[in-house]
Design a protein around this motif. Structure first.
Motif, mmCIF file in Angstrom:
data_model
loop_
_atom_site.group_PDB
_atom_site.id
_atom_site.type_symbol
_atom_site.label_atom_id
_atom_site.label_comp_id
_atom_site.label_asym_id
_atom_site.label_seq_id
_atom_site.Cartn_x
_atom_site.Cartn_y
_atom_site.Cartn_z
ATOM 1 N N ARG A 86 -16.584 7.393 -1.796
ATOM 2 C CA ARG A 86 -15.209 6.865 -1.793
ATOM 3 C C ARG A 86 -15.059 6.101 -3.099
ATOM 4 N N ARG A 91 -13.355 3.875 -5.732
ATOM 5 C CA ARG A 91 -12.362 2.799 -5.852
ATOM 6 C C ARG A 91 -11.892 2.763 -7.293
ATOM 7 N N TYR A 145 -7.763 4.591 -4.159
ATOM 8 C CA TYR A 145 -8.990 5.249 -3.708
ATOM 9 C C TYR A 145 -8.844 6.752 -3.766
ATOM 10 N N GLU A 167 -9.325 0.826 -10.063
ATOM 11 C CA GLU A 167 -8.493 -0.343 -10.350
ATOM 12 C C GLU A 167 -8.091 -0.322 -11.810
ATOM 13 N N THR A 205 -3.855 5.835 -11.457
ATOM 14 C CA THR A 205 -3.727 4.551 -10.755
ATOM 15 C C THR A 205 -2.900 3.581 -11.595
ATOM 16 N N VAL A 220 -4.599 -0.776 -7.297
ATOM 17 C CA VAL A 220 -5.935 -0.504 -6.782
ATOM 18 C C VAL A 220 -5.801 0.678 -5.830
ATOM 19 N N SER A 247 0.842 -1.183 0.000
ATOM 20 C CA SER A 247 0.000 0.000 0.000
ATOM 21 C C SER A 247 0.880 1.238 0.000
ATOM 22 N N SER A 260 -15.420 2.318 -9.197
ATOM 23 C CA SER A 260 -16.666 1.930 -8.554
ATOM 24 C C SER A 260 -16.864 2.690 -7.253
ATOM 25 N N GLU A 278 -4.175 0.912 -2.313
ATOM 26 C CA GLU A 278 -4.415 -0.201 -1.390
ATOM 27 C C GLU A 278 -3.473 -1.367 -1.685
#
Length: 160
Positions: free
Chosen positions: A121, A123, A54, A125, A86, A52, A20, A143, A43
């Motif tokens: 929040r 997410r 946020y 990826e 990301t 992944v 992370s 998402s 994460e």
């Protein structure tokens, strides 16, 4: 530098270390800075494979002042940018790409399936699905609360 914890890797049936990153560590990998750094945390990631992350979407984001004053919605292009950032963490964390920049080359198969609102929040990826030299493609999904809001394939080129 990374914080670690174990997760079962279903592909191999064995434990692997998850990595992370906080905001400061993300900024050591990608060149983006406030107000354009659109990820707060990673994460988990595997260099060259996936990341992944946020973003905590706050009502105080500058873009909400004009998009839209009567109904605050995060612009879709900024969600795509957050997904690209990301993916940039995944590709630029490879030792041979450290200190470089991942430039957008294109967006394919993009679908907007929901809205991102203040308080969400988000997410993010991005999985690297193709690479040839400095060019690659990432499969990206954003998402909120388990509901997909954006999917796309993002083409990138790594450069100086």
């Amino acid at each position: 530098m990374d914080s670690h914890f174990l997760q079962l890797d279903n592909r191999k049936g064995q434990d692997r270390t998850m990595h992370s990153l906080n905001t400061e560590q993300i900024q050591q990998i990608i060149p983006h800075r406030h107000p354009f750094l659109l990820i707060d945390q990673i994460e988990d990631y595997v260099p060259g494979e996936y990341a992944v992350g946020y973003k905590g979407v706050s009502y105080h984001e500058d873009f909400f002042r004009g998009h839209f004053p009567q109904k605050a919605v995060m612009p879709g292009v900024l969600i795509l940018e957050a997904l690209a950032q990301t993916g940039a963490v995944a590709i630029l964390s490879l030792p041979e790409n450290r200190g470089k920049i991942a430039f957008f080359g294109g967006v394919q198969k993009c679908r907007f399936k929901g809205m991102v609102l203040p308080g969400d929040r988000l997410r993010l990826e991005t999985r690297i699905i193709k690479r040839k030299g400095p060019v690659g493609v990432g499969e990206a999904t954003a998402s909120v609360d388990g509901k997909t809001v954006v999917t796309a394939e993002l083409t990138f080129m790594v450069g100086e």
